[in-house]
Design an enzyme around this catalytic site. Sequence first.
Site, PDB file in Angstrom:
ATOM      1  N   GLU A   1       0.808  -1.215   0.000  1.00  0.00           N
ATOM      2  CA  GLU A   1       0.000   0.000   0.000  1.00  0.00           C
ATOM      3  C   GLU A   1       0.845   1.272   0.000  1.00  0.00           C
ATOM      4  OE1 GLU A   1      -3.342   0.081  -0.162  1.00  0.00           O
ATOM      5  OE2 GLU A   1      -3.544  -2.094  -0.131  1.00  0.00           O
TER       6      GLU A   1
ATOM      7  N   GLU B   1      -1.751   9.401  -0.180  1.00  0.00           N
ATOM      8  CA  GLU B   1      -1.954   8.901  -1.542  1.00  0.00           C
ATOM      9  C   GLU B   1      -1.289   9.856  -2.534  1.00  0.00           C
ATOM     10  OE1 GLU B   1      -5.662   7.397  -4.375  1.00  0.00           O
ATOM     11  OE2 GLU B   1      -5.997   7.963  -2.289  1.00  0.00           O
TER      12      GLU B   1
END
Length: 521
Positions: A272, A294
């Site tokens: 991730e 992100e």
Amino acid sequence: MNVEMKDIKDKNKDIKRRIAEQFIKRKEKQDNEDWNKIYKRLIIYGGLVTILILSGFLIGWFSSSFHHSKSEQQEQTEIEAVETGIDCQDGEKRRGHTCLHIQSCSYGYFVETKCPRFHQFDSKTESCTWIHLASCQEESDVVVDIDEEIVSDDDSGSDIILDGVPNLQKVLDTEVRLLMKHGLKRVRNSVRTLANNEVEKVEPGNLENPENVKIVELLISSRDWNMFFPIRNQVYSYKSFLQAVAKFPGFCENERICRASLAVIFAHFTQETGAHDGSLGYPEWRQGLYYLEEAGCSDRNCGYSSNCPQETWLTEKWPCGKKKDGSYQNYHGRGAKQISYNYNYGQFSEFMYGNASVLLGNPDIIANSWLAIASAIWFFLMPQPPKPSMLQVLDGSWKPNKDDLANGLKPGFGLTTHIINGGVECGKGTELQQSRNRQEYFRHFFAELKVEDLKLLENPSCADMKEFPSTGSGSETIFWEQDWARKYHCKLVSYATQFSALVPGDYLNCVQAKFKVKIAE
């Protein structure tokens, strides 16, 4: 003469033969009649014995049910500790709302249970003891009977109940009985949290650290942490990691499960948040925790707030916060799990602060504190019906039923990938690169942490795993919904609602919201 004598002899033989045949027939008939009598007696006696046995069984069963079945009050003597909203010191005890009840402090909150039969609270020993030995002063409290309902005649639509509303303790006791009945004790215990002021006290090597933190420190030192994540973002410090562990006492409760849990979450961390850059001089399995937010979303809206203007229970329960310019906050991926969307930020905030608005109003807190790692541990512990939690997969409490097996769902690392990102990476028939990465990283951490459970290596892929069925064993009833059959009650359901059985206080919130009442203490 000889002929006559011969005829006579033949006739005598014939007579004797006939007599013998008749005798045999009568004998056989008599025997048959005797046996028939015996059979009839056996049937009669057997029937009587059977009736007696059944009668004795039924009498014993009813007697046992009468003497040993639990009444609603008796069940209350087995109530598990839950938060009541009244602060106290663990171990502290006091009289309940009557002398037949006792309140004990657990996890910083009072819990009321009924004393055993023929016992009552004794103020001297602060315990339940035999009635003739107990000393207890009854107060002039008037206990409201839940069955005595007097509904307002007001037609304004508010539906406020003026009388007959259960008090706070009754509501909390009902919640506990429902949790016990549906077997949610274990999962609720796994997501319990430590107060933030206690979490802040955690330091590497501190002898006062919580027990689960001490287990983690034995398995992973600061040096190991640096070796596993040498290019991590500075927010992901070893201290922050230990504080995130401390927040959830149900994480890493024992060494065996802890090794497996860390190997799993580290593998998913790395996929991730990893750099995935072969030119950095480190193998990819050691490039985890590189990203904190992100990519490309820290300074722009990536669409994760698109549902904020919608009028749904998701935005009613977890309303999106706004910036100074009036635009909605950005709920893009942050932290080791890259938690996203308002409903995930809101739920996580309830576990961190007991208030959804904290992170909904300031989501950047996740990217600036130990919450960056805590969010991933929280996700690891949380079931998402029909999906089980990753912990339930590892500790064996999730066992696939026939519907799960029909969809190819089997325990192993592959199932944890399915829980995290099954819609993208699983059920394609072929292995996607993201899933292959996770498996490779897991094998490395599995070896480094000396995980003992070799079964985790048996089903590493999720390529052939279909979606979790609604009839699978992961469809736990962990949400509260209005109980239409009983007033002032909510019931457990498996479909998502705005009230979670895993969040302390949400049963009370459900009762108050659904019946439009305010529960008083």
